[in-house]
Design an enzyme around this catalytic site. Structure first.
Site, PDB file in Angstrom:
ATOM      1  N   CYS A  60       0.842  -1.212   0.000  1.00  0.00           N
ATOM      2  CA  CYS A  60       0.000   0.000   0.000  1.00  0.00           C
ATOM      3  C   CYS A  60       0.871   1.254   0.000  1.00  0.00           C
ATOM      4  CB  CYS A  60      -0.926   0.018   1.213  1.00  0.00           C
ATOM      5  SG  CYS A  60      -2.052  -1.390   1.283  1.00  0.00           S
ATOM      6  N   THR A  61       1.884   1.263   0.830  1.00  0.00           N
ATOM      7  CA  THR A  61       2.770   2.419   0.903  1.00  0.00           C
ATOM      8  C   THR A  61       3.475   2.637  -0.431  1.00  0.00           C
ATOM      9  OG1 THR A  61       3.058   2.150   3.286  1.00  0.00           O
ATOM     10  CG2 THR A  61       4.745   3.429   2.121  1.00  0.00           C
TER      11      THR A  61
END
Length: 164
Positions: free
Chosen positions: A55-56
């Site tokens: 996600c990051t």
């Protein structure tokens, strides 16, 4: 492209559908309603959890290429089931200059509305919906767990949108 994991109670909106409206709080506790963004293109980026690796990486790629979205008159909205407090800490740590919305309570209701809530894990799957200025879904991708989205697809999808 739709992933191979089972969707929740709602179907994933298809290209050409009117995007389901919603209102969620951003990382500052301010309400953000999809209907209030009519007249602009909107990129909804559902992600499983703040501070997680894939996600990051995906959100940092958006952060680093925000001019691409701005050039298409597109508002980016990241959405996960995290609280507004977690979203704020995440946005501050990573320097995100776009809203992160908290689909915290009712837990995952907007992700479910978009067919990307995974009730077995209590998180949103990696779904992206690009919505045009009239509120019509113009691009959809839902990836299976553990598979990052292809950023090049954003370029192609955004290139096909008109400016408002």
């Amino acid at each position: 492209m739709i992933g191979d994991e089972a969707a929740g109670a709602y179907a994933v909106p298809a290209v050409g559908d009117v995007a389901p409206d919603f209102e969620l709080l951003n990382q500052f506790g301010e309400p953000v309603a999809l209907s209030e963004l009519r007249g602009r293109n909107v990129v909804l980026v559902f992600f499983p959890f703040a501070f997680s690796g894939i996600c990051t990486g995906e959100l940092c790629e958006i952060r680093d290429n925000l001019a691409l979205f701005e050039g298409a008159d597109a508002v980016v909205l990241g959405i996960s089931v995290d609280s507004k407090f977690a979203q704020r800490a995440y946005a501050e740590k990573e320097g995100y200059a776009f809203d992160l919305l908290a689909d915290f309570w009712p837990h995952g209701a907007v992700a479910e509305q978009y067919g990307v809530f995974d009730p077995a894990s209590g998180m949103a799957r990696r779904g992206t919906f690009i919505i045009d200025a009239n509120g019509t879904v113009r691009y959809v991708v839902v990836n299976p767990r553990g598979q990052a989205r292809d950023f090049a697809e954003y370029r192609s999808a955004l290139a096909g949108l008109g400016r408002s």
